[in-house]
Design an enzyme around this catalytic site. Structure first.
Site, PDB file in Angstrom:
ATOM      1  CB  SER A 191       0.009  -5.867  16.890  1.00 53.93           C
ATOM      2  OG  SER A 191      -0.142  -6.091  15.500  1.00 53.93           O
ATOM      3  CE  LYS A 192      -2.178  -1.378  11.529  1.00 48.72           C
ATOM      4  NZ  LYS A 192      -1.186  -0.341  11.126  1.00 48.72           N
ATOM      5  N   PRO A 204      -6.430 -20.743  12.369  1.00 48.60           N
ATOM      6  CG  PRO A 204      -4.718 -21.516  13.746  1.00 48.60           C
ATOM      7  CD  PRO A 204      -5.008 -21.090  12.339  1.00 48.60           C
ATOM      8  CE1 TYR A 213      -1.780  -6.179  10.553  1.00 48.85           C
ATOM      9  CE2 TYR A 213      -3.841  -7.258   9.967  1.00 48.85           C
ATOM     10  CZ  TYR A 213      -2.964  -6.189   9.845  1.00 48.85           C
ATOM     11  OH  TYR A 213      -3.287  -5.132   9.032  1.00 48.85           O
ATOM     12  CB  THR A 240      10.784  -6.428   6.423  1.00 45.80           C
ATOM     13  OG1 THR A 240       9.533  -6.018   5.832  1.00 45.80           O
ATOM     14  CG2 THR A 240      11.063  -5.589   7.648  1.00 45.80           C
ATOM     15  CB  THR A 244      -6.394  -3.389   9.204  1.00 46.22           C
ATOM     16  OG1 THR A 244      -7.179  -4.481   8.727  1.00 46.22           O
ATOM     17  CG2 THR A 244      -6.010  -3.684  10.653  1.00 46.22           C
ATOM     18  CG  ASP A 245     -11.436  -4.540   7.375  1.00 46.56           C
ATOM     19  OD1 ASP A 245     -10.347  -5.134   7.520  1.00 46.56           O
ATOM     20  OD2 ASP A 245     -12.236  -4.820   6.452  1.00 46.56           O
ATOM     21  CD  GLU A 246      -7.261  -8.647   9.029  1.00 43.11           C
ATOM     22  OE1 GLU A 246      -6.952  -9.509   9.873  1.00 43.11           O
ATOM     23  OE2 GLU A 246      -6.718  -8.559   7.919  1.00 43.11           O
ATOM     24  CB  ILE A 283      -0.960  -0.002   1.201  1.00 40.04           C
ATOM     25  CG1 ILE A 283      -1.886  -1.223   1.150  1.00 40.04           C
ATOM     26  CG2 ILE A 283      -1.794   1.284   1.218  1.00 40.04           C
ATOM     27  CD1 ILE A 283      -2.757  -1.392   2.387  1.00 40.04           C
ATOM     28  N   PRO A 334      -4.805 -23.236  -2.548  1.00 39.12           N
ATOM     29  CG  PRO A 334      -3.210 -22.570  -0.975  1.00 39.12           C
ATOM     30  CD  PRO A 334      -3.446 -22.678  -2.457  1.00 39.12           C
ATOM     31  CG  ASN A 341     -11.501 -15.853   1.378  1.00 41.54           C
ATOM     32  OD1 ASN A 341     -11.581 -14.657   1.119  1.00 41.54           O
ATOM     33  ND2 ASN A 341     -10.970 -16.306   2.504  1.00 41.54           N
TER      34      ASN A 341
END
Length: 357
Positions: free
Chosen positions: A168-169, A296, A165, A35, A133-135, A12, A220, A264
Site C-alpha cells: 500500500s505504501k 508470514p 502494508y 486513530t 518507508t524502505d519496506e 514520526i 517474543p 532483532n
C-alpha cells in the site's frame, strides 16, 4: 512557512511537529484522524504555541481536506498519515488500502486543486513531501546467504513490497510520482529505515519489549530473531524530513537511514542489558526472551544507503544506536503514564498478524 503535516499526532509525525515548533519560526497545521496510534499527549510540549493548529480530519474525507487547505493556506505539505504496522496489515489489509492509497489520492487531489489556484510565486514555492518507508523495496541479501559486501537500498532500487502494508505504501509512492509527471505537481519523496524513540506506540518491537520486560512478560522474537533492520532515531529522522521539505529538489527521492544494522535478537538483548543496569531485579531480563512462529512473508534484511542525504542536504544522524536506545528506554521509564494512556481496551500488547489456517 506554513506547513500542513498529516498524521502529526503519530509517532514520526509528532516528532516532526515538535522539531519544527521548537527549532524554527514556521507554523504547523497538524491534520490527524486520531486513530489508535495517534495521540495528542505526544504534543503537550507544543500545543499552546501560537504557531500550532490542530485539525481532526480523515485524509479520506475530500471535503474536509478542501476546507483545511482553504482555511489555513499552507506553503507545503508533509504527508505522514498512514497505517503502518505490518502485523495489522496481514489480518486487516482494508484499512491500509483505504488510508495509504485512497487517502493519499484524496490528499494529492485536494493539494493539487489548492496549488492550481495559487499566485505564481506561491505556486512555484509550494512543496508536497511524501514520507514513505524502505519496506517498499522488499528485502536484501542476508549475511548468511551471501559472502562479502552486502548491497544497500538506494534511491534507484526497484520496488518489491512483501506485505499488504508495504504494497500500500508502494502504491502511494507511485501515485505521488505520477502526479509530478502527469500534472507537474511539485512533489518530493523520502523512504526511511526503521524508526525508534520516545512516543512510539507499543505494538512495535522496541517499545513492546521495554514494557513487557518491565512487567515480567514474555519478550517474543519472531523465528530465530536473525532479521536485520537499519535503526534510525526518530528525532534524527525529523531533522532530515525538515531538511528535505525546505531544501530538497522537486522530483527527487531521498533515502534516510540510521547506519545501524542490527539483528532483532541483538536489539532485544541490548534492551535487556540496559534494563539490567537501570532497573535491576533478581533475574536477568534476557531470561524473558521467547521464540515464536515467524511472521508470514517476513523480510529478512533492510539497510539504507543515505549518502545522497549527506552529500546533497548535509544531513547525517546524530545518535548511534546505543545512545538513541538508552535515551528511548530512559524516556519510557520516566513516562509510564503516557504508556498506560495510549493502550486502550482494544490492544494489550498481544500478538497481531497471525493467519488462521
Amino acid at each position: 512557512m506554513k506547513i500542513l503535516v498529516t498524521g502529526g499526532a503519530g509517532f514520526i509525525g509528532s516528532a516532526v511537529v515538535r522539531h519544527i515548533i521548537e527549532n524554527t519560526k514556521d507554523t504547523i497545521i497538524n491534520l490527524d484522524k486520531l486513530t489508535y496510534a495517534g495521540n495528542l499527549e505526544s504534543l503537550k510540549s507544543v500545543e499552546n504555541s501560537e504557531r500550532y493548529f490542530f485539525e481532526q480530519v480523515d485524509i479520506c474525507d475530500r471535503a474536509e481536506l478542501d476546507r483545511v487547505f482553504n482555511t489555513h493556506k499552507p506553503d507545503a505539505v508533509m504527508h505522514l498519515a498512514a497505517e503502518s504496522h505490518v502485523d495489522r496489515s496481514i489480518t486487516g489489509p482494508s484499512d491500509f488500502i483505504q488510508t495509504n492509497i485512497v487517502g493519499t489520492y484524496n490528499l494529492l487531489e485536494a493539494a493539487r486543486n489548492y496549488w492550481n489556484n495559487l499566485e505564481i510565486s506561491a505556486k512555484k514555492a509550494f512543496r508536497f513531501h511524501h514520507i514513505s518507508t524502505d519496506e517498499v523495496y522488499g528485502d536484501l541479501p542476508h549475511p548468511d546467504e551471501q559472502e562479502g559486501s552486502l548491497p544497500l537500498f538506494t534511491e534507484q532500487t526497484s520496488y518489491a513490497p512483501s506485505s499488504p502494508y508495504s504494497a500500500s505504501k508502494a502504491s502511494s509512492d507511485h501515485l505521488v510520482r505520477a502526479w509530478l509527471r502527469t500534472y507537474g505537481f511539485p512533489t518530493v519523496v523520502t523512504n526511511c529505515s526503521n524508526n525508534y524513540g520516545p512516543y512510539h506506540f507499543p505494538e512495535k518491537l522496541i517499545p513492546l519489549v521495554i514494557l513487557n520486560a518491565l512487567e515480567g512478560k514474555d519478550l517474543p522474537i519472531y523465528g530465530e530473531g536473525d532479521q536485520i533492520r537499519d535503526w534510525l532515531y526518530v528525532e534524527d529522522h525529523a531533522r532530515a524530513l525538515y531538511k528535505v521539505v525546505t531544501e530538497g529538489a522537486i522530483g527527487e527521492t531521498y533515502n534516510i537511514g540510521g547506519h545501524n544494522e542490527k539483528q532483532n535478537i541483538e536489539v532485544v538483548q541490548t534492551i535487556c542489558n540496559i534494563l539490567d543496569a537501570l532497573v535491576p531485579k533478581d533475574t536477568r531480563y534476557a531470561e524473558q526472551i521467547t521464540y515464536v512462529t515467524d511472521r508470514p512473508g517476513h523480510d529478512r534484511r533492510y539497510a539504507i544507503d543515505s549518502s545522497k542525504m549527506s552529500a546533497e542536504l548535509n544531513w547525517t544522524p546524530v545518535e548511534t544506536f546505543e545512545t538513541g536506545l538508552r535515551k528511548t528506554i530512559e524516556w519510557y521509564l520516566a513516562n509510564q503514564s503516557w504508556c498506560k494512556n495510549v493502550q486502550d481496551g482494544s490492544y494489550q500488547r498481544e500478538r497481531l498478524g497471525e493467519i488462521n489456517s
